[in-house]
Design a protein around this motif. Structure first.
Motif, mmCIF file in Angstrom:
data_model
loop_
_atom_site.group_PDB
_atom_site.id
_atom_site.type_symbol
_atom_site.label_atom_id
_atom_site.label_comp_id
_atom_site.label_asym_id
_atom_site.label_seq_id
_atom_site.Cartn_x
_atom_site.Cartn_y
_atom_site.Cartn_z
ATOM 1 N N SER A 119 0.772 -1.807 0.004
ATOM 2 C CA SER A 119 -0.272 0.061 0.070
ATOM 3 C C SER A 119 0.941 1.584 -0.128
ATOM 4 O O SER A 119 0.600 2.479 -0.838
ATOM 5 C CB SER A 119 -1.349 -0.024 1.518
ATOM 6 N N GLN A 151 -12.362 1.204 -2.629
ATOM 7 C CA GLN A 151 -12.627 -0.014 -1.833
ATOM 8 C C GLN A 151 -13.452 -0.631 -2.156
ATOM 9 O O GLN A 151 -13.884 -0.806 -2.098
ATOM 10 C CB GLN A 151 -11.305 0.200 -0.671
ATOM 11 N N CYS A 152 -12.807 -1.868 -2.462
ATOM 12 C CA CYS A 152 -13.817 -3.309 -2.231
ATOM 13 C C CYS A 152 -15.275 -3.594 -1.291
ATOM 14 O O CYS A 152 -14.358 -3.575 -0.678
ATOM 15 C CB CYS A 152 -13.404 -4.534 -3.095
ATOM 16 N N GLU A 164 -19.564 4.059 -5.840
ATOM 17 C CA GLU A 164 -18.237 4.443 -5.069
ATOM 18 C C GLU A 164 -17.486 5.454 -6.192
ATOM 19 O O GLU A 164 -17.042 6.023 -5.418
ATOM 20 C CB GLU A 164 -17.828 3.177 -4.503
ATOM 21 N N ASP A 210 -8.665 -1.503 -3.971
ATOM 22 C CA ASP A 210 -7.653 -2.114 -3.252
ATOM 23 C C ASP A 210 -9.366 -3.164 -2.291
ATOM 24 O O ASP A 210 -10.390 -2.761 -2.536
ATOM 25 C CB ASP A 210 -7.655 -0.755 -2.140
ATOM 26 N N GLU A 211 -8.087 -4.240 -1.287
ATOM 27 C CA GLU A 211 -8.742 -4.982 -0.905
ATOM 28 C C GLU A 211 -10.014 -5.482 -1.789
ATOM 29 O O GLU A 211 -10.581 -5.729 -1.222
ATOM 30 C CB GLU A 211 -10.287 -4.337 0.000
ATOM 31 N N ASN A 214 -12.078 -9.377 -0.390
ATOM 32 C CA ASN A 214 -13.442 -9.208 -0.292
ATOM 33 C C ASN A 214 -14.229 -10.152 -1.580
ATOM 34 O O ASN A 214 -15.128 -10.651 -1.044
ATOM 35 C CB ASN A 214 -13.775 -8.375 0.142
ATOM 36 N N GLY A 243 -4.989 -6.598 -3.403
ATOM 37 C CA GLY A 243 -5.217 -7.596 -2.177
ATOM 38 C C GLY A 243 -4.272 -8.410 -2.062
ATOM 39 O O GLY A 243 -2.975 -8.491 -2.014
#
Length: 468
Positions: A119, A151-152, A164, A210-211, A214, A243
């Motif tokens: 990150s 962000q996911c 978003e 990002d992320e 999930n 991720g």
């Protein structure tokens, strides 16, 4: 239609090698007067340590990947297909039948274990790439967000992610896309995809999600990845998914998902990969005999002897005492060496040997090789660290010194030109065999390709890797 040349010229130039490492580095200024402050102020000043950032190979690879994917995305905005796609996206907003005609496979992943600094590396890369918050062109007037990061959603909600993206675009552009989508009662997913595709096609260069792990723990995971694929086809933008390794298993479940997971992957560092190991007896002997000067070994010897920092940095022994100690032990080859004469005699020979290794003339197949210190010592019959006392030879060696990625880049360029000269079609596998460079190492070579050849050849080599 976006003015491509104007948009590209508005981007900061791509930084190579040492220039990039210097730009990525953050070293906070130290104010010596802080020593005289009270305890509370000094403790607060310690937080500056968290601002320190020293780039690794991962940082350089991520910067190159993001920069080139942004450039590729901008190139697609200046095409006839982009105009046709705007019409199709408008049909989607009106909930009519539409098609994604731009196509492309411009999604990739940056996968790494938590805490390894991915990150931070992405943040520093974006900071350098987006010197300007927006890329603005005048003829015609347009605004482009170089990198938009979202962000996911924790539940992998397709609609949540689309909204978003619109919300973040509003913040940067000052538009009302998000408010319009919220107020519209008929905001179906298809309608939202059409709206986001239009916004992305007109105003977004690179989308970073990002992320992305999930998606691995949600029943909506495949739907969200499918939506991102549709977004690529409808807008032509590049999408980077970031991720942890658990997302890799999700992408490997099916072929259509696996191709979306190609990109950069980083694991936890082994203990000894960047940290020093315990010195061996051989290393200790070489340091004590003056033929080796490894900082780690010197520190370990000092720790074992119980030397303080002051004793180590400000030794009190006089040269007579040091010479007396040296004379009391038998040292092999202790006879004095005329370094100036040896340097003058060795320099022309070293120049020939090093140049032959560097440009490949010393190699049977003509392939250039990396000039390493060990290789030079072996070819010239020199002993460890003799170059330190030979300034002419040291300068010759320094002029040809390079990192492994830069050496790989020169080999790839050489192999590409060799195959191109034959005048027959060839593929990355042919370049791989001739250069000896594995595809997994290609990303690390990109900053150095620009250093040793022109942009057209770099783009052609990149296309070879993508089409193979």
């Amino acid at each position: 239609m976006v003015n491509l040349m104007e948009a590209v010229n508005a981007m900061p130039k791509m930084l190579p090698g040492n220039e990039l490492a210097s730009a990525l580095t953050i070293l906070p200024e130290y104010d010596e007067s802080i020593r005289n402050k009270n305890e509370a102020v000094r403790l607060m000043a310690l937080s500056d340590l968290y601002r320190i950032y020293l780039p690794s190979q991962m940082s350089i690879e991520i910067y190159s990947k993001l920069y080139l994917s942004l450039l590729r995305s901008l190139q697609k905005k200046n095409t006839t297909l982009a105009i046709q796609q705007r019409y199709e996206n408008n049909r989607a907003i009106q909930q009519q039948a539409y098609n994604g005609i731009m196509g492309g496979s411009d999604s990739y992943t940056i996968i790494g274990a938590s805490g390894i600094g991915k990150s931070s590396a992405i943040s520093r890369a974006i900071f350098l790439i987006t010197e300007k918050r927006l890329i603005e062109t005048e003829t015609p007037h347009s605004k482009i967000i170089p990198c938009l990061m979202v962000q996911c959603p924790f539940d992998s909600s397709v609609k949540g992610l689309l909204l978003e993206i619109l919300r973040k675009a509003n913040e940067e552009l000052g538009t009302t896309y998000y408010q319009y989508a919220i107020k519209s009662r008929a905001s179906t997913v298809d309608m939202l995809i059409g709206m986001v595709s239009t916004v992305a096609l007109n105003h977004i260069g690179l989308l970073i999600v990002d992320e992305i792990q999930n998606v691995a723990n949600s029943k909506n995971g495949k739907n969200l990845v499918g939506m991102l694929t549709q977004l690529i086809n409808n807008s032509g933008i590049s999408i980077c998914m970031v991720g942890t390794p658990e997302s890799t298993m999700f992408f490997e479940q099916a072929m259509q998902l696996a191709r979306r997971s190609l990109g950069l992957q980083y694991n936890r560092l082994e203990f000894n990969q960047y940290l020093c190991s315990i010195a061996s007896m051989h290393q200790i002997q070489r340091v004590l005999l003056g033929s080796h000067f490894d900082f780690s070994v010197v520190c370990q010897i000092a720790f074992f002897l119980g030397l303080t920092v002051e004793e180590l940095t400000s030794p009190s022994l006089k040269m007579e005492q040091i010479q007396k100690e040296m004379d009391s032990h038998y040292m092999k080859d202790a006879a004095p060496v005329d370094w100036e004469t040896l340097d003058a005699e060795t320099a022309p020979v070293l120049e020939t040997v090093v140049s032959g290794i560097y440009d490949g003339t010393a190699n049977e197949n003509g392939r250039p090789e990396r000039v390493s210190e060990r290789l030079v010592y072996r070819e010239m019959g020199l002993r460890g660290h003799q170059l330190e006392n030979m300034p002419r030879c040291k300068a010759i060696f320094a002029r040809h010194t390079e990192s492994y990625p830069e050496s790989w880049a020169r080999k790839i360029i050489w192999a590409y030109r060799q195959l191109q000269a034959k005048g027959v079609p060839f593929y990355w596998s042919d370049v791989r065999v001739l250069s000896g460079v594995k595809k997994k190492n290609f990303q690390a070579t990109i900053p150095y390709l620009m250093k040793h050849t022109d942009a057209d050849i770099v783009n052609q080599i990149i296309e070879l890797t993508e089409n193979n």
